[in-house]
Write a protein that holds these residues in place. Structure first.
Motif, PDB file in Angstrom:
ATOM      1  N   GLN A  64      34.316  36.442  26.758  1.00 10.57           N
ATOM      2  CA  GLN A  64      34.523  37.798  26.241  1.00 10.57           C
ATOM      3  C   GLN A  64      34.034  38.861  27.226  1.00 10.57           C
ATOM      4  N   LEU A  65      34.404  38.697  28.477  1.00 15.07           N
ATOM      5  CA  LEU A  65      33.881  39.583  29.518  1.00 15.07           C
ATOM      6  C   LEU A  65      34.402  41.010  29.406  1.00 15.07           C
ATOM      7  N   ARG A  71      34.542  42.631  26.620  1.00 16.56           N
ATOM      8  CA  ARG A  71      33.644  43.270  25.653  1.00 16.56           C
ATOM      9  C   ARG A  71      32.193  43.234  26.106  1.00 16.56           C
ATOM     10  N   ILE A  72      31.790  42.086  26.687  1.00 17.52           N
ATOM     11  CA  ILE A  72      30.381  41.892  27.047  1.00 17.52           C
ATOM     12  C   ILE A  72      30.313  41.390  28.488  1.00 17.52           C
ATOM     13  N   ALA A 106      28.023  41.339  30.621  1.00 20.10           N
ATOM     14  CA  ALA A 106      26.775  40.657  30.973  1.00 20.10           C
ATOM     15  C   ALA A 106      26.846  39.153  30.725  1.00 20.10           C
ATOM     16  N   ASN A 107      27.815  38.705  29.919  1.00 20.59           N
ATOM     17  CA  ASN A 107      27.944  37.267  29.664  1.00 20.59           C
ATOM     18  C   ASN A 107      28.214  36.487  30.942  1.00 20.59           C
ATOM     19  N   GLN A 161      25.108  34.949  32.064  1.00 19.61           N
ATOM     20  CA  GLN A 161      24.370  34.118  31.113  1.00 19.61           C
ATOM     21  C   GLN A 161      25.047  32.786  30.812  1.00 19.61           C
ATOM     22  N   THR A 194      41.631  41.437  25.442  1.00 15.41           N
ATOM     23  CA  THR A 194      40.880  40.291  24.935  1.00 15.41           C
ATOM     24  C   THR A 194      41.782  39.417  24.063  1.00 15.41           C
TER      25      THR A 194
END
Length: 240
Positions: free
Chosen positions: A117-118, A120-121, A123-124, A127, A212
């Protein structure tokens, strides 16, 4: 599962590539990321690991200082596969996984982008990683067709333990961020006791025109299981 008015790929419903004339042109240069095409000279494989590939001798020479440690490491792993006696010890398994990554690079990069889901997020990307577990069949004449997708998982980036692989990912991450990208997306493919990692340097989100999608796993199965290496994601923004 969300409902979508159009498929994820422009060629989702076209005949599988196995029904068309066989084409060459699915390798990606590990130095400059250029794609091999039927009209260009055939890409060369690294003589040490026989998995890393280059569009030219110049790219191979440029890449060698950073490639040398992981090249020797990969060559050792291939050697260990040849000497093993398990059911998954086909000496071509490790090379087959690398060819699977190369053949499906566009599809895997898109699937990883969607799975994490890059959009939307972002930072994932630092992680998590996408783990794709494969089943091995070993009889098809095309090595990348010897695999099918058995399951997919989102795993933490520390799933990767190999220090040389981690170092290679970090090097790519620094290069990507220096050029304005959001970081390096990590795809892991695993079959039996063997695995391969595909780092994908992700452009700034402003340059990515995909929306997405939650149906990425279905799309992944569709293209891999039908032997499709021609995945072309649809651009669904105003720039697409």
């Amino acid at each position: 599962m969300a409902y979508y008015s159009q498929p994820a790929a422009a060629n989702y419903n076209t005949p599988p590539i196995t029904m068309q004339k066989q084409q060459r042109g699915y390798r990606i240069c590990d130095q400059c990321d250029a794609a091999e095409t039927p009209s260009a000279s055939k890409f060369r494989l690294c003589g040490g690991c026989m998995t890393t590939q280059y569009c030219s001798q110049d790219c191979q020479k440029i890449h060698w200082p950073s490639h040398k440690p992981i090249c020797q490491h990969t060559a050792d792993q291939i050697s260990s596969v040849k000497q093993a006696s398990s059911a998954f010890a086909d000496e071509n398994l490790y090379k087959g996984l690398r060819k699977f990554l190369s053949a499906h690079s566009a599809l895997l990069g898109w699937a990883g982008f969607q799975a994490l889901q890059l959009k939307r997020i972002p930072a994932n990307v630092r992680q998590n990683a996408l783990l794709i577990e494969l089943s091995y069949h070993g009889r098809h004449s095309e090595s990348y067709r010897r695999f099918s997708v058995s399951s997919t998982h989102i795993v933490p980036r520390n799933y990767i333990r190999d220090p040389l692989v981690i170092s290679d990912i970090q090097r790519r991450e620094e290069r990507c961020r220096h050029s304005g990208g959001i970081g390096t997306l990590v795809i892991i493919v695993k079959c039996g006791g063997q695995s391969q990692v595909m780092p994908v340097e992700v452009d700034p989100l402003s340059k990515i025109s995909w929306d997405t999608r939650e149906d990425w796993a279905t799309v992944l199965h569709h293209f891999v299981d039908s032997g499709r290496t021609d995945f072309k994601p649809i651009s669904t923004t105003s720039r697409g």
